[in-house]
Design a protein around this motif. Structure first.
Motif, mmCIF file in Angstrom:
data_model
loop_
_atom_site.group_PDB
_atom_site.id
_atom_site.type_symbol
_atom_site.label_atom_id
_atom_site.label_comp_id
_atom_site.label_asym_id
_atom_site.label_seq_id
_atom_site.Cartn_x
_atom_site.Cartn_y
_atom_site.Cartn_z
ATOM 1 N N LEU A 102 0.673 -1.287 -0.060
ATOM 2 C CA LEU A 102 -0.151 -0.143 -0.070
ATOM 3 C C LEU A 102 0.919 1.236 0.096
ATOM 4 N N GLY A 103 1.879 1.315 0.770
ATOM 5 C CA GLY A 103 2.668 2.529 0.836
ATOM 6 C C GLY A 103 3.334 2.868 -0.535
ATOM 7 N N ARG A 104 3.931 1.909 -1.446
ATOM 8 C CA ARG A 104 4.321 2.466 -2.812
ATOM 9 C C ARG A 104 3.269 2.599 -3.519
ATOM 10 N N ALA A 105 2.292 2.059 -3.376
ATOM 11 C CA ALA A 105 0.872 2.667 -4.446
ATOM 12 C C ALA A 105 0.621 3.991 -4.008
ATOM 13 N N ILE A 106 0.318 4.129 -2.597
ATOM 14 C CA ILE A 106 0.016 5.700 -2.189
ATOM 15 C C ILE A 106 1.171 6.855 -2.462
ATOM 16 N N ALA A 107 2.391 6.225 -2.656
ATOM 17 C CA ALA A 107 3.468 7.180 -2.997
ATOM 18 C C ALA A 107 3.253 7.473 -4.454
ATOM 19 N N LEU A 108 3.199 6.608 -5.222
ATOM 20 C CA LEU A 108 2.879 6.811 -6.731
ATOM 21 C C LEU A 108 1.972 7.724 -6.898
ATOM 22 N N ALA A 109 0.659 7.472 -6.318
ATOM 23 C CA ALA A 109 -0.316 8.271 -6.786
ATOM 24 C C ALA A 109 -0.455 9.694 -5.990
ATOM 25 N N PHE A 110 0.183 9.632 -4.884
ATOM 26 C CA PHE A 110 0.314 11.105 -4.314
ATOM 27 C C PHE A 110 1.252 11.850 -5.164
ATOM 28 N N PHE A 111 2.299 11.507 -5.249
ATOM 29 C CA PHE A 111 3.544 12.179 -6.031
ATOM 30 C C PHE A 111 3.203 12.398 -7.460
ATOM 31 N N GLY A 112 2.358 11.508 -8.104
ATOM 32 C CA GLY A 112 1.627 11.626 -9.471
ATOM 33 C C GLY A 112 0.855 12.970 -9.590
ATOM 34 N N GLY A 113 -0.048 13.026 -8.507
ATOM 35 C CA GLY A 113 -0.930 14.150 -8.239
ATOM 36 C C GLY A 113 -0.132 15.675 -8.117
ATOM 37 N N VAL A 114 1.164 15.387 -7.324
ATOM 38 C CA VAL A 114 2.072 16.537 -6.998
ATOM 39 C C VAL A 114 2.730 17.101 -8.638
ATOM 40 N N GLY A 115 2.968 15.847 -9.047
ATOM 41 C CA GLY A 115 3.632 16.375 -10.306
ATOM 42 C C GLY A 115 2.588 16.793 -11.544
ATOM 43 N N PHE A 116 1.473 16.474 -11.433
ATOM 44 C CA PHE A 116 0.403 17.098 -12.081
ATOM 45 C C PHE A 116 0.364 18.688 -11.751
ATOM 46 N N THR A 117 0.071 19.140 -10.364
ATOM 47 C CA THR A 117 0.046 20.225 -9.946
ATOM 48 C C THR A 117 1.351 20.979 -10.488
ATOM 49 N N ILE A 118 2.499 20.594 -10.203
ATOM 50 C CA ILE A 118 3.774 21.187 -10.651
ATOM 51 C C ILE A 118 3.446 21.711 -12.204
ATOM 52 N N ALA A 119 3.127 20.787 -13.080
ATOM 53 C CA ALA A 119 2.964 21.047 -14.418
ATOM 54 C C ALA A 119 1.844 22.081 -14.939
ATOM 55 N N ILE A 120 0.863 21.931 -14.175
ATOM 56 C CA ILE A 120 -0.251 22.733 -14.327
ATOM 57 C C ILE A 120 0.047 24.282 -13.956
ATOM 58 N N VAL A 121 0.534 24.298 -12.757
ATOM 59 C CA VAL A 121 0.928 25.819 -11.998
ATOM 60 C C VAL A 121 1.837 26.328 -13.091
ATOM 61 N N ILE A 122 2.774 25.689 -13.553
ATOM 62 C CA ILE A 122 4.113 26.206 -14.241
ATOM 63 C C ILE A 122 3.219 26.917 -15.662
ATOM 64 N N MET A 123 2.402 25.877 -16.130
ATOM 65 C CA MET A 123 1.602 26.234 -17.286
ATOM 66 C C MET A 123 0.766 27.458 -17.098
ATOM 67 N N SER A 124 0.135 27.536 -16.047
ATOM 68 C CA SER A 124 -0.696 28.638 -15.833
ATOM 69 C C SER A 124 0.071 29.913 -15.641
ATOM 70 N N GLY A 125 1.392 29.870 -14.999
ATOM 71 C CA GLY A 125 2.206 30.998 -14.669
ATOM 72 C C GLY A 125 2.620 31.324 -16.106
ATOM 73 N N ILE A 126 2.993 30.518 -16.944
ATOM 74 C CA ILE A 126 3.305 30.944 -18.343
ATOM 75 C C ILE A 126 2.194 31.715 -19.211
ATOM 76 N N ARG A 127 0.997 30.925 -18.984
ATOM 77 C CA ARG A 127 -0.213 31.482 -19.594
ATOM 78 C C ARG A 127 -0.666 32.862 -19.126
ATOM 79 N N GLU A 128 -0.349 33.269 -17.985
ATOM 80 C CA GLU A 128 -0.776 34.588 -17.413
ATOM 81 C C GLU A 128 -0.050 35.521 -18.013
ATOM 82 N N GLU A 129 1.296 35.139 -18.192
ATOM 83 C CA GLU A 129 2.310 36.374 -18.917
ATOM 84 C C GLU A 129 1.883 36.387 -20.264
ATOM 85 N N LEU A 130 1.711 35.281 -20.796
ATOM 86 C CA LEU A 130 1.263 35.212 -22.381
ATOM 87 C C LEU A 130 0.048 36.184 -22.795
ATOM 88 N N GLU A 131 -0.591 36.507 -21.772
ATOM 89 C CA GLU A 131 -1.686 37.312 -22.077
ATOM 90 C C GLU A 131 -1.196 38.707 -22.659
#
Lengths: 206, 261
Positions: free
Chosen positions: B162-191
């Motif tokens: 279970l520990g490995r499964a949760i680690a994969l899922a949680f940090f996968g979610g963190v990776g998603f957050t990192i990517a989407i926040v970087i993207m939105s920062g760039i898009r705010e400048e892009l306007e």
């Protein structure tokens, strides 16, 4: 209903005017993930087409029994059933392809194209209309996938369907078959399609 | 120590090296759709991380308790109808997709109701994104990856706990957050930029996503480097890692051969 599109109009609309990828921006995950070659792209398009057709027909047959607040659950469960069938079929007869596509076949379940067509068309129309709509959308999806896959495979490996089309001196743009190439190719093709659309609408306005 | 290293590597791989959005292309729809403002993107990322962890917990439990051959619950129930040896072989993995999507949809419903009742503040910040998440591929992708590590392994000792499964899922979610926040920062400048008309909206977002993906490719090989530095003796043991996509692996092999004539 007089102004509701007929079965044939829906079929035609799905192919280009309402292309699921370029016009509606639906189903981008498989579009990006499996288009590093023509073979996986066409397999993916066929699987999506099969699931879309079956799900549309079933949803259209049971549309009068659907309860509004439960419909999304019913849609997803129907789709999941057909995706399981497609997945088992691929694993049985095209084992290598099924290994290559990996988790992207089960991810058809959450492909927005299918849920969107079930919601927009199949839950309101008869079987014939729903089926022709599904076939049109599937062909449109297949066209979009193969256009991206052709660009990526030719530029990335110099080959198409594994047959060399560019001279051996061509330096392979490896980046095109890697994940970044998918984003860039789709972005540029999307811009190209929008550009043609703008030119055509200006032409018709004159 | 071995276990901790494993968790560390799984987390690092899921969050950065094989980022869910930029490497596996799951969760592209919100990546393109909800990345206009940084606050919204962060809310979406938190909601996904939250739901993906719960979905991993549920799907890991269902897989080990019910679906795999010889799972406790299914063989216990089948034991009423079948002889004991046949009951231990009941394999329900063919049902996994239907079970997972149902588990995800219902857990999202329950989480939404629970958060709305007990944490109104939290609901205000990311509650509106919760219904959208049901059809987010990242969640189902995490469930499927966990399943492939529980059922698809040759050696039962390699199956994920279970520990490995949760680690994969949680940090996968963190990776998603990192990517989407970087993207939105760039898009705010892009306007403020002068984007050609046909490229406005999704097209330029995808091109930027491609450049971000090139940047994230720089993390390739960090995991094996850490493994070699911390555990020189076990560098060969890679069975518990997330496997790179076969096509990419082949190309990386190819390019390393080209570089070393």
């Amino acid at each position: 209903m007089a102004d509701s599109p007929t079965a044939f109009e829906r079929f035609v609309q799905g192919i280009l005017p309402e292309n699921p990828v370029y016009r509606q921006l639906l189903g981008l995950c498989p579009t990006l993930a499996v288009t590093n070659g023509m073979k996986p792209a066409l397999t993916m398009a066929c699987s999506v087409g099969f699931v879309l057709l079956c799900a549309n027909i079933v949803i259209s047959l049971i549309r009068n029994l659907l309860k509004p607040h439960l419909r999304i659950v019913i849609f997803t469960l129907t789709i999941a059933t057909f995706v399981t069938i497609a997945d088992r079929f691929l694993a049985a007869y095209f084992f290598q392809m099924s290994k290559t596509l990996g988790p992207y076949i089960p991810l058809i379940i959450v492909n927005c194209i299918i849920i969107c067509r079930c919601e927009v068309c199949a839950s309101k129309q008869g079987v014939v209309t729903a089926a022709s709509d599904a076939i049109g959308q599937a062909i449109g999806f297949g066209l979009a996938l193969s256009s991206i896959a052709a660009v990526r495979e030719i530029l990335g490996t110099g080959m198409l369907f594994g047959i060399r089309v560019l001279p051996t001196a061509w330096p392979d743009w490896v980046i095109m078959v890697l994940p970044p190439g998918a984003f860039i190719t789709l972005g540029l093709l999307l811009g190209f399609v929008n550009w043609i659309g703008i030119i055509r609408s200006k032409g018709s306005a004159k | 120590m071995m276990y901790l290293l494993d968790i560390l590597l799984i987390s690092l791989t899921a969050a950065l090296i094989n980022n869910f959005v930029l490497y596996y292309f799951v969760g592209i729809c919100p990546f393109v759709g909800v990345s206009r403002k940084v606050e919204m993107a962060f809310g979406m990322g938190c909601a996904v991380t939250f739901v993906i962890s719960i979905a991993a917990l549920i799907s890991w439990s269902i897989t080990t308790m019910v679906l795999i051959p010889g799972a406790p619950l299914s063989s216990f129930i089948a034991g009423f109808f079948l002889p004991e040896q046949a009951a231990a072989k009941i394999d329900l993995t063919v049902l996994s997709y239907i079970v997972y999507i149902f588990a995800i949809a219902s857990s999202v419903q329950f989480v939404e109701m629970y958060v709305r009742k007990y944490f109104p503040m939290l609901y205000g910040s990311f509650g509106v994104f919760l219904p959208l998440i049901t059809t987010n591929c990242a969640i189902l992708f995490a469930c499927l990856t966990i399943m492939s590590h529980v059922t698809g392994v040759d050696n039962p000792a390699d199956a994920w706990d279970l520990g490995r499964a949760i680690a994969l899922a949680f940090f996968g979610g963190v990776g998603f957050t990192i990517a989407i926040v970087i993207m939105s920062g760039i898009r705010e400048e892009l306007e403020l930029c002068d984007v050609p008309e046909p490229f406005q909206g999704a097209a330029i977002t995808l091109v930027i996503g491609g450049i971000l993906a090139i940047a994230f490719m720089g993390f390739t090989g960090v995991d094996s480097g850490i493994r070699a530095a911390l555990m020189p003796s076990v560098t060969e043991q890679v069975s518990t890692m997330i496997p790179p996509r076969p096509d990419v692996l082949a190309i990386l092999d190819l390019s390393s051969q080209v570089r070393q004539p």
